[in-house]
Write a protein that holds these residues in place. Structure first.
Motif, PDB file in Angstrom:
ATOM      1  N   ASN A  76      -7.028  11.394   2.324  1.00 32.46           N
ATOM      2  CA  ASN A  76      -6.068  10.501   1.673  1.00 32.46           C
ATOM      3  C   ASN A  76      -6.671   9.750   0.498  1.00 32.46           C
ATOM      4  O   ASN A  76      -6.046   9.612  -0.545  1.00 32.46           O
ATOM      5  N   ASP A  77      -7.878   9.253   0.652  1.00 29.59           N
ATOM      6  CA  ASP A  77      -8.529   8.457  -0.396  1.00 29.59           C
ATOM      7  C   ASP A  77      -9.825   9.156  -0.789  1.00 29.59           C
ATOM      8  O   ASP A  77     -10.897   8.825  -0.283  1.00 29.59           O
ATOM      9  N   THR A  94     -17.733   7.645  -9.025  1.00 29.69           N
ATOM     10  CA  THR A  94     -18.119   7.048  -7.749  1.00 29.69           C
ATOM     11  C   THR A  94     -19.632   6.857  -7.619  1.00 29.69           C
ATOM     12  O   THR A  94     -20.136   6.594  -6.537  1.00 29.69           O
ATOM     13  N   PRO A 126       0.361   7.214   3.337  1.00 29.10           N
ATOM     14  CA  PRO A 126      -0.633   8.291   3.270  1.00 29.10           C
ATOM     15  C   PRO A 126       0.010   9.625   2.919  1.00 29.10           C
ATOM     16  O   PRO A 126       1.163   9.887   3.268  1.00 29.10           O
ATOM     17  N   ASP A 130     -12.709   9.082   4.756  1.00 24.52           N
ATOM     18  CA  ASP A 130     -12.446   7.891   3.948  1.00 24.52           C
ATOM     19  C   ASP A 130     -12.463   6.614   4.774  1.00 24.52           C
ATOM     20  O   ASP A 130     -12.264   5.517   4.238  1.00 24.52           O
ATOM     21  N   SER A 181       0.834  -1.195   0.000  1.00 20.97           N
ATOM     22  CA  SER A 181       0.000   0.000   0.000  1.00 20.97           C
ATOM     23  C   SER A 181       0.873   1.252   0.000  1.00 20.97           C
ATOM     24  O   SER A 181       1.978   1.278   0.534  1.00 20.97           O
ATOM     25  N   GLY A 204     -12.412   6.823  -2.425  1.00 20.67           N
ATOM     26  CA  GLY A 204     -12.949   5.951  -1.387  1.00 20.67           C
ATOM     27  C   GLY A 204     -13.923   6.677  -0.477  1.00 20.67           C
ATOM     28  O   GLY A 204     -14.960   6.122  -0.088  1.00 20.67           O
TER      29      GLY A 204
END
Length: 281
Positions: free
Chosen positions: A115-116, A178, A5, A93, A2, A119
């Motif tokens: 960060n996302d 999304t 961040p 997120d 991953s 998401g």
């Protein structure tokens, strides 16, 4: 493996708690954003029984939303603030609530430092009941151009200190990707004039817009601060004040519902554009 961040949730929470400890008048952006969101909400010809507000620092916005008669749930990144106002604490997120729980989600700032982002939008889309509305705003691409130039002054270490910015087109694409229907994205430009760099820095801190990059960049040295301040001052108008720009990107999208207007199927038109153009010549 991953990716690390980009932003620090711990710094975000601490910033939110510090921001909430300032006088309400310190954050000049909050009432501007709140007014635009409430104006847009007033144009929607339906009521919303269950609302989620992301960010619990603006008492006036909370009071206005409750005044609409909606059942209001608060979500907040600052742990102390969340505890004080009865909000659920966390990052957007990572929000974990029942699917379809809300008819309206209001997000007055902060999307640009998640960060996302995809998401977060997917999670918010899942929280909306069919035909529910997501309505928000954030400081977007093209903001703070003079500060950004000043941070690149000679003698200042070339280290990322300011957040990347999301532009209008990218936000529209994100809403579509999304799963939001009928996405709308537009921008208002706000110009604020400062006497020096330090007035701008105070405003950024009061609005929760200071850096939360991870890892935190090393602080400017005294000499670097002086160079940045001088470069910022060099952008002054003849009266000695520096005009800085904030671009407020407003966005909205709906959870799909069969009764919503649908775009025409591609190729379903009965009129020829070419023939229409010929008839005008």
């Amino acid at each position: 493996m991953s990716q690390p961040p980009l932003f620090s949730p711990a710094r975000h929470g601490a910033q939110r708690d510090r921001m909430a400890g300032l006088p309400a008048s310190a954050d000049f952006l909050a009432p501007i954003i709140a007014e635009t969101l409430l104006d847009r909400l007033a144009m929607v010809t339906r009521t919303f029984e269950r609302t989620l507000l992301i960010g619990a620092h603006d008492a006036a916005l909370i009071a206005n939303l409750r005044g609409l008669g909606t059942e209001l749930t608060l979500f907040e990144a600052g742990p102390s603030l969340a505890s004080r106002v009865g909000a659920t604490v966390g990052e957007v997120d990572g929000i974990d609530m029942a699917f379809g729980r809300f008819d309206l989600i209001v997000w007055p700032g902060g999307l640009d430092s998640v960060n996302d982002v995809p998401g977060a939008l997917v999670r918010l889309r899942a929280l909306l009941a069919p035909d529910g509305l997501l309505l928000g705003a954030f400081v977007g691409d093209g903001s703070l151009p003079r500060l950004r130039r000043a941070m690149m002054a000679d003698g200042v270490r070339s280290i990322a200190r300011l957040h990347p910015q999301i532009d209008l087109a990218a936000m529209g694409n994100l809403l579509q990707r999304t799963g939001f229907a009928l996405p709308v994205v537009d921008v208002d430009t706000l110009t604020v004039r400062y006497g020096d760099l330090f007035g701008l820095v105070r405003d950024l801190r009061a609005a929760g817009l200071s850096s939360r990059l991870f890892p935190a960049p090393p602080p400017l040295t005294r000499e670097e601060t002086a160079r940045v301040a001088a470069a910022f001052a060099a952008e002054a108008d003849p009266d000695g004040r520096i005009a800085e720009t904030f671009r407020l990107i407003h966005f909205s999208g709906w959870a799909p519902h069969p009764d919503q207007p649908q775009p025409a199927r591609r190729g379903s038109g009965t009129a020829s554009l070419a023939e229409a153009l010929k008839s005008k010549s």
